[in-house]
Scaffold this motif. Sequence first.
Motif, PDB file in Angstrom:
ATOM      1  N   SER A   1      -4.509   1.993 -13.524  1.00  0.00           N
ATOM      2  CA  SER A   1      -5.490   3.058 -13.787  1.00  0.00           C
ATOM      3  C   SER A   1      -6.259   3.416 -12.517  1.00  0.00           C
ATOM      4  O   SER A   1      -7.494   3.517 -12.517  1.00  0.00           O
ATOM      5  N   LEU A   2      -5.518   3.622 -11.456  1.00  0.00           N
ATOM      6  CA  LEU A   2      -6.147   3.877 -10.156  1.00  0.00           C
ATOM      7  C   LEU A   2      -6.912   5.196 -10.159  1.00  0.00           C
ATOM      8  O   LEU A   2      -6.495   6.177 -10.797  1.00  0.00           O
ATOM      9  N   LYS A   3      -8.011   5.186  -9.421  1.00  0.00           N
ATOM     10  CA  LYS A   3      -8.888   6.349  -9.312  1.00  0.00           C
ATOM     11  C   LYS A   3      -8.989   6.771  -7.846  1.00  0.00           C
ATOM     12  O   LYS A   3      -8.794   5.937  -6.946  1.00  0.00           O
ATOM     13  N   PRO A   4      -9.331   8.019  -7.602  1.00  0.00           N
ATOM     14  CA  PRO A   4      -9.488   8.453  -6.203  1.00  0.00           C
ATOM     15  C   PRO A   4     -10.479   7.579  -5.429  1.00  0.00           C
ATOM     16  O   PRO A   4     -10.286   7.358  -4.222  1.00  0.00           O
ATOM     17  N   GLU A   5     -11.485   7.064  -6.104  1.00  0.00           N
ATOM     18  CA  GLU A   5     -12.469   6.231  -5.412  1.00  0.00           C
ATOM     19  C   GLU A   5     -11.932   4.851  -5.039  1.00  0.00           C
ATOM     20  O   GLU A   5     -12.609   4.082  -4.361  1.00  0.00           O
ATOM     21  N   ASP A   6     -10.725   4.532  -5.475  1.00  0.00           N
ATOM     22  CA  ASP A   6     -10.080   3.290  -5.036  1.00  0.00           C
ATOM     23  C   ASP A   6      -9.400   3.457  -3.679  1.00  0.00           C
ATOM     24  O   ASP A   6      -8.909   2.482  -3.104  1.00  0.00           O
ATOM     25  N   THR A   7      -9.354   4.691  -3.196  1.00  0.00           N
ATOM     26  CA  THR A   7      -8.747   4.949  -1.901  1.00  0.00           C
ATOM     27  C   THR A   7      -9.474   4.190  -0.799  1.00  0.00           C
ATOM     28  O   THR A   7     -10.694   4.295  -0.657  1.00  0.00           O
ATOM     29  N   ALA A   8      -8.718   3.401  -0.040  1.00  0.00           N
ATOM     30  CA  ALA A   8      -9.312   2.574   1.005  1.00  0.00           C
ATOM     31  C   ALA A   8      -8.204   1.824   1.734  1.00  0.00           C
ATOM     32  O   ALA A   8      -7.049   1.812   1.276  1.00  0.00           O
ATOM     33  N   VAL A   9      -8.571   1.203   2.823  1.00  0.00           N
ATOM     34  CA  VAL A   9      -7.706   0.205   3.443  1.00  0.00           C
ATOM     35  C   VAL A   9      -8.045  -1.132   2.799  1.00  0.00           C
ATOM     36  O   VAL A   9      -9.209  -1.538   2.762  1.00  0.00           O
TER      37      VAL A   9
ATOM     38  N   GLY B   1       0.816  -1.199   0.000  1.00  0.00           N
ATOM     39  CA  GLY B   1       0.000   0.000   0.000  1.00  0.00           C
ATOM     40  C   GLY B   1       0.855   1.257   0.000  1.00  0.00           C
ATOM     41  O   GLY B   1       1.964   1.283   0.521  1.00  0.00           O
ATOM     42  N   SER B   2       0.296   2.317  -0.617  1.00  0.00           N
ATOM     43  CA  SER B   2       1.072   3.551  -0.738  1.00  0.00           C
ATOM     44  C   SER B   2       0.178   4.677  -1.222  1.00  0.00           C
ATOM     45  O   SER B   2      -1.021   4.479  -1.465  1.00  0.00           O
ATOM     46  N   LEU B   3       0.762   5.845  -1.361  1.00  0.00           N
ATOM     47  CA  LEU B   3       0.120   6.989  -1.987  1.00  0.00           C
ATOM     48  C   LEU B   3       0.513   6.991  -3.463  1.00  0.00           C
ATOM     49  O   LEU B   3       1.704   6.885  -3.804  1.00  0.00           O
ATOM     50  N   VAL B   4      -0.476   7.136  -4.335  1.00  0.00           N
ATOM     51  CA  VAL B   4      -0.220   7.121  -5.766  1.00  0.00           C
ATOM     52  C   VAL B   4      -1.132   8.138  -6.444  1.00  0.00           C
ATOM     53  O   VAL B   4      -2.230   8.420  -5.955  1.00  0.00           O
ATOM     54  N   GLN B   5      -0.674   8.689  -7.544  1.00  0.00           N
ATOM     55  CA  GLN B   5      -1.491   9.663  -8.268  1.00  0.00           C
ATOM     56  C   GLN B   5      -2.560   8.965  -9.103  1.00  0.00           C
ATOM     57  O   GLN B   5      -2.385   7.801  -9.493  1.00  0.00           O
TER      58      GLN B   5
ATOM     59  N   THR C   1      -3.917   5.077  -1.068  1.00  0.00           N
ATOM     60  CA  THR C   1      -4.452   6.428  -1.241  1.00  0.00           C
ATOM     61  C   THR C   1      -4.157   6.893  -2.660  1.00  0.00           C
ATOM     62  O   THR C   1      -2.996   6.892  -3.085  1.00  0.00           O
ATOM     63  N   VAL C   2      -5.209   7.265  -3.378  1.00  0.00           N
ATOM     64  CA  VAL C   2      -5.069   7.744  -4.749  1.00  0.00           C
ATOM     65  C   VAL C   2      -5.429   9.222  -4.753  1.00  0.00           C
ATOM     66  O   VAL C   2      -6.590   9.588  -4.581  1.00  0.00           O
ATOM     67  N   SER C   3      -4.417  10.041  -4.934  1.00  0.00           N
ATOM     68  CA  SER C   3      -4.629  11.478  -4.839  1.00  0.00           C
ATOM     69  C   SER C   3      -3.518  12.217  -5.566  1.00  0.00           C
ATOM     70  O   SER C   3      -2.378  11.748  -5.601  1.00  0.00           O
ATOM     71  N   SER C   4      -3.873  13.371  -6.112  1.00  0.00           N
ATOM     72  CA  SER C   4      -2.859  14.208  -6.745  1.00  0.00           C
ATOM     73  C   SER C   4      -2.318  15.234  -5.756  1.00  0.00           C
ATOM     74  O   SER C   4      -1.431  16.021  -6.105  1.00  0.00           O
TER      75      SER C   4
END
Length: 115
Positions: free
Chosen positions: A83-91, A9-13, A112-115
């Motif tokens: 092709s990750l989306k912000p709505e994929d953000t979750a544990v 798991g990580s932070l990704v754009q 976490t999927v965020s710019s």
Amino acid sequence: QVQLVESGGSLVQPGGSLRLSCAASEPFFRINAMGWYRQAPGKQRELVATITNSGTNYEDSVKGRFTLSRDDAKNTVYLQMNSLKPEDTAVYYCYAVDTKARIYWGQGTQVTVSS
């Protein structure tokens, strides 16, 4: 008793990729199914993907973007997320069901999927 250890798991754009890993303490012949659930803030836990000896199933919103695979030699499953989306953000929680229908959970890993 099956122990599960997750990683990746990580932070990704948005539009990026991640690969989650889940290593089981038991060989796959003692496990009927493995896969991943996820839980976003304020939402119920939902099934993302499952792999069994019969094949793989995916939740509709991740079809075509996520791929679940397994390495029998390492007792490990992998969730490749593209092709990750912000709505994929979750544990994201790995789970396993053994041959006696007992369910085991990993500790969870944050995506976490965020710019």
